[in-house]
Write a protein that holds these residues in place. Structure first.
Motif, PDB file in Angstrom:
ATOM      1  N   GLU A  66       0.844  -1.191   0.000  1.00 12.96           N
ATOM      2  CA  GLU A  66       0.000   0.000   0.000  1.00 12.96           C
ATOM      3  C   GLU A  66       0.879   1.241   0.000  1.00 12.96           C
ATOM      4  O   GLU A  66       1.868   1.315   0.713  1.00 12.96           O
ATOM      5  CB  GLU A  66      -0.917   0.012   1.238  1.00 12.96           C
ATOM      6  CG  GLU A  66      -2.018  -1.017   1.183  1.00 12.96           C
ATOM      7  CD  GLU A  66      -3.027  -0.775   0.072  1.00 12.96           C
ATOM      8  OE1 GLU A  66      -3.457   0.378  -0.114  1.00 12.96           O
ATOM      9  OE2 GLU A  66      -3.382  -1.747  -0.605  1.00 12.96           O
ATOM     10  N   GLY A  67       0.550   2.204  -0.829  1.00 13.51           N
ATOM     11  CA  GLY A  67       1.349   3.415  -0.948  1.00 13.51           C
ATOM     12  C   GLY A  67       2.288   3.383  -2.139  1.00 13.51           C
ATOM     13  O   GLY A  67       2.867   4.383  -2.506  1.00 13.51           O
ATOM     14  N   GLY A  68       2.473   2.204  -2.747  1.00 16.73           N
ATOM     15  CA  GLY A  68       3.272   2.093  -3.953  1.00 16.73           C
ATOM     16  C   GLY A  68       4.766   2.100  -3.763  1.00 16.73           C
ATOM     17  O   GLY A  68       5.512   2.337  -4.697  1.00 16.73           O
ATOM     18  N   PHE A  69       5.237   1.843  -2.539  1.00 20.30           N
ATOM     19  CA  PHE A  69       6.669   1.871  -2.288  1.00 20.30           C
ATOM     20  C   PHE A  69       7.276   0.479  -2.386  1.00 20.30           C
ATOM     21  O   PHE A  69       6.598  -0.515  -2.189  1.00 20.30           O
ATOM     22  CB  PHE A  69       6.960   2.456  -0.898  1.00 20.30           C
ATOM     23  CG  PHE A  69       6.484   3.859  -0.758  1.00 20.30           C
ATOM     24  CD1 PHE A  69       7.151   4.894  -1.369  1.00 20.30           C
ATOM     25  CD2 PHE A  69       5.342   4.149  -0.032  1.00 20.30           C
ATOM     26  CE1 PHE A  69       6.703   6.197  -1.258  1.00 20.30           C
ATOM     27  CE2 PHE A  69       4.879   5.440   0.078  1.00 20.30           C
ATOM     28  CZ  PHE A  69       5.560   6.475  -0.525  1.00 20.30           C
ATOM     29  N   ALA A  70       8.570   0.427  -2.673  1.00 17.38           N
ATOM     30  CA  ALA A  70       9.371  -0.791  -2.645  1.00 17.38           C
ATOM     31  C   ALA A  70       8.807  -1.908  -3.509  1.00 17.38           C
ATOM     32  O   ALA A  70       8.304  -2.901  -3.009  1.00 17.38           O
ATOM     33  CB  ALA A  70       9.550  -1.268  -1.202  1.00 17.38           C
ATOM     34  N   ALA A  71       8.899  -1.733  -4.808  1.00 19.20           N
ATOM     35  CA  ALA A  71       8.455  -2.788  -5.728  1.00 19.20           C
ATOM     36  C   ALA A  71       9.344  -4.012  -5.527  1.00 19.20           C
ATOM     37  O   ALA A  71      10.564  -3.908  -5.504  1.00 19.20           O
ATOM     38  CB  ALA A  71       8.538  -2.300  -7.163  1.00 19.20           C
TER      39      ALA A  71
ATOM     40  N   SER B 299       4.443  -4.718 -14.974  1.00 16.89           N
ATOM     41  CA  SER B 299       5.492  -3.731 -15.220  1.00 16.89           C
ATOM     42  C   SER B 299       5.905  -3.187 -13.855  1.00 16.89           C
ATOM     43  O   SER B 299       5.187  -3.333 -12.882  1.00 16.89           O
ATOM     44  CB  SER B 299       4.991  -2.592 -16.112  1.00 16.89           C
ATOM     45  OG  SER B 299       4.190  -1.697 -15.383  1.00 16.89           O
ATOM     46  N   ARG B 300       7.060  -2.557 -13.808  1.00 15.20           N
ATOM     47  CA  ARG B 300       7.564  -2.080 -12.516  1.00 15.20           C
ATOM     48  C   ARG B 300       6.882  -0.792 -12.052  1.00 15.20           C
ATOM     49  O   ARG B 300       7.069  -0.347 -10.930  1.00 15.20           O
ATOM     50  CB  ARG B 300       9.066  -1.891 -12.607  1.00 15.20           C
ATOM     51  CG  ARG B 300       9.694  -1.802 -11.248  1.00 15.20           C
ATOM     52  CD  ARG B 300      11.182  -1.915 -11.321  1.00 15.20           C
ATOM     53  NE  ARG B 300      11.697  -1.827  -9.960  1.00 15.20           N
ATOM     54  CZ  ARG B 300      12.713  -2.496  -9.526  1.00 15.20           C
ATOM     55  NH1 ARG B 300      13.360  -3.283 -10.326  1.00 15.20           N
ATOM     56  NH2 ARG B 300      13.115  -2.355  -8.294  1.00 15.20           N
ATOM     57  N   ASP B 301       6.052  -0.205 -12.882  1.00 16.20           N
ATOM     58  CA  ASP B 301       5.355   1.041 -12.560  1.00 16.20           C
ATOM     59  C   ASP B 301       4.291   0.780 -11.490  1.00 16.20           C
ATOM     60  O   ASP B 301       3.342   0.036 -11.716  1.00 16.20           O
ATOM     61  CB  ASP B 301       4.705   1.593 -13.825  1.00 16.20           C
ATOM     62  CG  ASP B 301       4.074   2.956 -13.621  1.00 16.20           C
ATOM     63  OD1 ASP B 301       3.990   3.422 -12.468  1.00 16.20           O
ATOM     64  OD2 ASP B 301       3.655   3.556 -14.624  1.00 16.20           O
ATOM     65  N   ALA B 302       4.444   1.399 -10.335  1.00 14.25           N
ATOM     66  CA  ALA B 302       3.538   1.164  -9.201  1.00 14.25           C
ATOM     67  C   ALA B 302       2.129   1.686  -9.455  1.00 14.25           C
ATOM     68  O   ALA B 302       1.200   1.326  -8.743  1.00 14.25           O
ATOM     69  CB  ALA B 302       4.111   1.805  -7.940  1.00 14.25           C
ATOM     70  N   ARG B 303       1.951   2.548 -10.459  1.00 14.96           N
ATOM     71  CA  ARG B 303       0.617   3.088 -10.729  1.00 14.96           C
ATOM     72  C   ARG B 303      -0.247   2.119 -11.521  1.00 14.96           C
ATOM     73  O   ARG B 303      -1.441   2.314 -11.669  1.00 14.96           O
ATOM     74  CB  ARG B 303       0.733   4.411 -11.480  1.00 14.96           C
ATOM     75  CG  ARG B 303       1.404   5.491 -10.645  1.00 14.96           C
ATOM     76  CD  ARG B 303       1.730   6.672 -11.482  1.00 14.96           C
ATOM     77  NE  ARG B 303       2.768   6.248 -12.459  1.00 14.96           N
ATOM     78  CZ  ARG B 303       3.328   7.036 -13.343  1.00 14.96           C
ATOM     79  NH1 ARG B 303       2.973   8.286 -13.417  1.00 14.96           N
ATOM     80  NH2 ARG B 303       4.248   6.590 -14.170  1.00 14.96           N
TER      81      ARG B 303
END
Length: 84
Positions: A22-27, A60-64
């Protein structure tokens, strides 16, 4: 008469993906072992017991991008996720 719950058909995949908390951090890298329209089985580089209850998985590595998922089981480095 008892109703039986039929699982969605799973497709073997073995495709690289990324999960984010949650928050899109640390893929974090993972491998999607198999997938269906309702969920997937993933394998991580570390113990899956540390995963929180809700994650986002993307190819994909894009957190969005990606799909919000609920972790429904954890065994060793593998986890089962349900798309929500």
């Amino acid at each position: 008469m008892a109703l039986t719950k039929k699982r969605d058909a799973r497709k073997l995949l073995s495709q690289h993906a990324w999960i984010t908390l949650e928050g899109g951090f640390a893929a974090r890298h993972c491998l999607v072992q198999d997938i269906s329209k309702s969920g997937a089985r993933i394998t991580l580089d570390e113990d899956a017991s540390q995963l929180p209850g809700v994650i986002r998985m993307a190819f994909s590595r894009d957190a969005r991008t990606g799909q919000r998922c609920q972790v429904v089981w954890r065994r060793g480095k593998s986890a089962g996720i349900k798309f929500i």
